[in-house]
Scaffold this motif. Sequence first.
Motif, PDB file in Angstrom:
ATOM      1  N   LEU A  24       0.833  -1.198   0.000  1.00 60.47           N
ATOM      2  CA  LEU A  24       0.000   0.000   0.000  1.00 60.47           C
ATOM      3  C   LEU A  24       0.869   1.251   0.000  1.00 60.47           C
ATOM      4  CD1 LEU A  24      -2.948   0.977   0.113  1.00 60.47           C
ATOM      5  CD2 LEU A  24      -2.768   0.962   2.604  1.00 60.47           C
ATOM      6  N   GLY A  28      -2.513   5.829  -1.109  1.00 60.93           N
ATOM      7  CA  GLY A  28      -3.558   4.829  -0.947  1.00 60.93           C
ATOM      8  C   GLY A  28      -3.997   4.692   0.492  1.00 60.93           C
ATOM      9  N   ALA A  29      -3.035   4.766   1.434  1.00 58.44           N
ATOM     10  CA  ALA A  29      -3.372   4.691   2.856  1.00 58.44           C
ATOM     11  C   ALA A  29      -4.216   5.878   3.288  1.00 58.44           C
ATOM     12  CB  ALA A  29      -2.093   4.622   3.697  1.00 58.44           C
ATOM     13  N   ALA A 171      -5.525  -3.571   0.724  1.00 54.08           N
ATOM     14  CA  ALA A 171      -4.927  -2.623  -0.220  1.00 54.08           C
ATOM     15  C   ALA A 171      -5.762  -2.477  -1.484  1.00 54.08           C
ATOM     16  CB  ALA A 171      -3.512  -3.074  -0.582  1.00 54.08           C
ATOM     17  N   LYS A 174      -8.119   0.659  -2.089  1.00 54.36           N
ATOM     18  CA  LYS A 174      -7.681   2.026  -2.385  1.00 54.36           C
ATOM     19  C   LYS A 174      -8.349   2.546  -3.659  1.00 54.36           C
ATOM     20  CE  LYS A 174      -3.506   0.411  -4.788  1.00 54.36           C
ATOM     21  NZ  LYS A 174      -2.028   0.374  -4.748  1.00 54.36           N
ATOM     22  N   SER A 241      -0.148  -2.727   6.056  1.00 49.90           N
ATOM     23  CA  SER A 241      -0.145  -2.934   4.610  1.00 49.90           C
ATOM     24  C   SER A 241       0.691  -1.894   3.877  1.00 49.90           C
ATOM     25  CB  SER A 241      -1.583  -2.894   4.067  1.00 49.90           C
ATOM     26  OG  SER A 241      -2.363  -3.927   4.618  1.00 49.90           O
TER      27      SER A 241
END
Length: 435
Positions: A24, A28-29, A171, A174, A241
């Motif tokens: 990730l 994205g996080a 993940a 996202k 992740s």
Amino acid sequence: MEGQTPESGGLPEKPDPAATAATLSSMGAVFILLKSALGAGLLNFPWAFSKAGGVVPALLVELVSLVFLVSGLVILGYAAAVSGQATYQGVVRGLCGPAIGKLCEACFLVNLLMISVAFLRVIGDQLEKLCDSLLSGTPPAPRPWYADQRFTLPLLSVLVILPLSAPREIAFQKYTSILGTLAACYLALVITVQYYLWPQGLMHESGPSLSPASWTSVFSVFPTICFGFQCHEAAVSIYCSMRKRSLSHWALVSVLSLLGCCLIYSLTGVYGFLTFGTEVSADVLMSYPGNDTVIIVARVLFAVSIVTVYPIVLFLGRSVMQDFWKRSCWGARGPRALADPSGLWVRMPLTILWVAVTLSMALFIPDLSEIVSIIGGISSFFIFIFPGLCLICAMGVEPVGPRVKCCLEVWGVVSVLVGAFIFGQSTVAAVWEMI
């Protein structure tokens, strides 16, 4: 716990970090954490501002809560690094012991289950209103069977929600989280613009109150804020992740996510409250005319927003059942295909079971508005109490200076006390209203 080794009965042995897929990105996080918080609570914020007695008291409560919200996320990332666990309940069990770990698992499962039911119920209500708007200017009587949420909601669950909930890793979310975040931004933008456009059909007979009726009414906003900002259940899974797991980097991700979330919630709360005053509905979209094209689009996009956050909640609830499966006889001594709880033969039945149970509850429970405060009260465990306990227990594991240790332990105690107060106040108030 100082000086204990895994063999001496202290912390369980840390799992191999390679066991957790680190795929990730930071952006994205941010989007997954942001979308985890942008749920059904977005519709309740104008009503919460009304209960607080105005814009200023509600914003002050929100800003004070933001300090604890960011603190809780940072603590959870730190606790995950110390314990070596990859799930929220695993971190609590590893640092605080098996008894607190079991309490965390029970609260975790109940909270996520009720959140999933609330999400499905909101989606079903929006689908019904959308069908009514498309069929005619007023709801038909009787409503056609294909426009009833008892048909549309199961159909949507099978065709859209179930496939989105099937992936093994968080993940994957996202991509859908970006879409869901944009949908939530559109809703906030519509409510803001509608205030200035004064569309036909809006009622402004009762202006907004300028001061709270009592201090109790101000405190009653905390459960709605907890219900709205609850992304802490996903924090450990998101942190584990990430490709870059330094604590400073995680703190930056947490701050950016919650600041974006705070901006969207504040715009929705302020302008929704200023538009309708004390007459604002608990679901702010219900206060707008049903035949307005802009509001119809907002309903569609908000349903999309909730559809994209449901798989994240399901992923977290499924992780609890997977942990239980791993510790059970099926995971330890069962067939090889059933030994891995994240494998297809275990993951898919658990996913289908979760969707089926929450869908059944959403269709047959008549009204969930009365237990929103209870959900917000339970979520205070994951925002305040469990992070505070993890911080206190982690001080016995990680070597830190005495002054830093004392300050962190004090902050952990404060977090636990604030969480206990919010849980007690919101639960008593919700039960009293139900009675």
